[in-house]
Design a protein around this motif. Structure first.
Motif, PDB file in Angstrom:
ATOM      1  N   VAL A 150       0.862  -1.180   0.000  1.00  0.00           N
ATOM      2  CA  VAL A 150       0.000   0.000   0.000  1.00  0.00           C
ATOM      3  C   VAL A 150       0.897   1.228   0.000  1.00  0.00           C
ATOM      4  N   VAL A 151       0.594   2.146  -0.897  1.00  0.00           N
ATOM      5  CA  VAL A 151       1.274   3.436  -0.923  1.00  0.00           C
ATOM      6  C   VAL A 151       0.204   4.497  -0.742  1.00  0.00           C
ATOM      7  N   HIS A 154      -4.686   6.551  -1.817  1.00  0.00           N
ATOM      8  CA  HIS A 154      -4.306   5.193  -1.390  1.00  0.00           C
ATOM      9  C   HIS A 154      -4.276   4.306  -2.627  1.00  0.00           C
ATOM     10  N   THR A 155      -3.142   3.638  -2.848  1.00  0.00           N
ATOM     11  CA  THR A 155      -3.026   2.678  -3.941  1.00  0.00           C
ATOM     12  C   THR A 155      -2.683   1.322  -3.337  1.00  0.00           C
ATOM     13  N   GLY A 156      -3.561   0.330  -3.552  1.00  0.00           N
ATOM     14  CA  GLY A 156      -3.346  -1.021  -3.049  1.00  0.00           C
ATOM     15  C   GLY A 156      -2.944  -1.949  -4.183  1.00  0.00           C
ATOM     16  N   ARG A 157      -1.856  -2.700  -3.957  1.00  0.00           N
ATOM     17  CA  ARG A 157      -1.362  -3.648  -4.961  1.00  0.00           C
ATOM     18  C   ARG A 157      -1.256  -5.044  -4.358  1.00  0.00           C
ATOM     19  N   VAL A 194      -5.222  -3.033  -7.395  1.00  0.00           N
ATOM     20  CA  VAL A 194      -6.581  -3.531  -7.205  1.00  0.00           C
ATOM     21  C   VAL A 194      -7.522  -2.469  -6.636  1.00  0.00           C
ATOM     22  N   GLU A 195      -6.952  -1.329  -6.248  1.00  0.00           N
ATOM     23  CA  GLU A 195      -7.782  -0.275  -5.660  1.00  0.00           C
ATOM     24  C   GLU A 195      -6.995   1.020  -5.644  1.00  0.00           C
ATOM     25  N   VAL A 196      -7.688   2.098  -5.983  1.00  0.00           N
ATOM     26  CA  VAL A 196      -7.171   3.449  -5.732  1.00  0.00           C
ATOM     27  C   VAL A 196      -8.294   4.204  -5.045  1.00  0.00           C
ATOM     28  N   ARG A 254      -0.911   9.817  11.257  1.00  0.00           N
ATOM     29  CA  ARG A 254       0.191   9.227  11.998  1.00  0.00           C
ATOM     30  C   ARG A 254       0.759   8.057  11.193  1.00  0.00           C
ATOM     31  N   TYR A 255       2.061   8.101  10.979  1.00  0.00           N
ATOM     32  CA  TYR A 255       2.765   7.046  10.255  1.00  0.00           C
ATOM     33  C   TYR A 255       3.927   6.586  11.122  1.00  0.00           C
TER      34      TYR A 255
END
Length: 185
Positions: free
Chosen positions: A125-126, A155-158, A165-167, A179-180
């Motif tokens: 996830v980025v 959010h980009t899920g790979r 598969v999702e943005v 918070r990261y």
């Protein structure tokens, strides 16, 4: 330390745990789980349609944006306060493999869990965080001034193989803290 805090000053969105704990207590996604954990009252208004992704999102989706995508448009509330607008773009191949992503109620764990059930687990996830001027519609919905800078998370899920598969484009109202955590060892 709680992973999400809702208080008089706003909401903390904690990326360190939000995707692993998205089904906590039967929640239907990360927002619901973290808001409940912090003592808030989450709810969402959801509209699902098929259409074309905006150019910037289509670029991220790549070849998978050539077909109509499933678009999940959500207005997310804590109690009666609208705190977030979130539009998710799901490629057609994902919707075919995991048809529940196109339902209004995606069940416990939300769309990320339905993708995992179909063998399309997000393993990478980025999230790009930027500030963008509020459009007139966003300003009216979120109670801010037209053009006010808002935090926006893309959010980009790979999957493990690198397939997108999702943005999701999250537009946050006032009062958010992001918070990261970064592992140093």
């Amino acid at each position: 330390m709680p992973s999400n805090i809702i208080g008089t000053n706003g909401i903390t969105r904690d990326a360190r745990s939000r995707y692993r704990q998205r089904a906590e207590g039967g929640a239907h996604g990360a927002f619901e789980a973290e808001t409940k954990r912090a003592g808030g009252t989450p709810r969402a208004e959801v509209e699902v349609l098929r259409g074309t992704a905006p150019a910037e999102i289509a670029t991220i989706l790549g070849d998978d944006a050539s077909d109509a995508v499933v678009i999940r448009q959500r207005r997310m509330y804590n109690g009666e306060r609208l705190v977030q607008l979130a539009d998710t773009y799901i490629p057609a191949f994902v919707a075919e493999a995991a048809p529940a992503v196109a339902q209004l109620d995606t069940g416990e764990g939300g769309i990320i869990s339905r993708m995992a059930d179909a063998g399309l687990s997000q393993t990478d996830v980025v999230e790009d965080v930027t500030q963008v001027p509020a459009t007139a519609d966003q300003a009216a919905a979120l109670g801010v001034d037209d053009g006010e800078l808002l935090l926006t998370i893309t959010h980009t899920g790979r999957t493990e193989s690198g397939q997108v598969v999702e943005v999701t484009r999250h537009v946050l109202g006032r009062g958010w803290t992001l918070r990261y955590g970064v592992p140093l060892a």
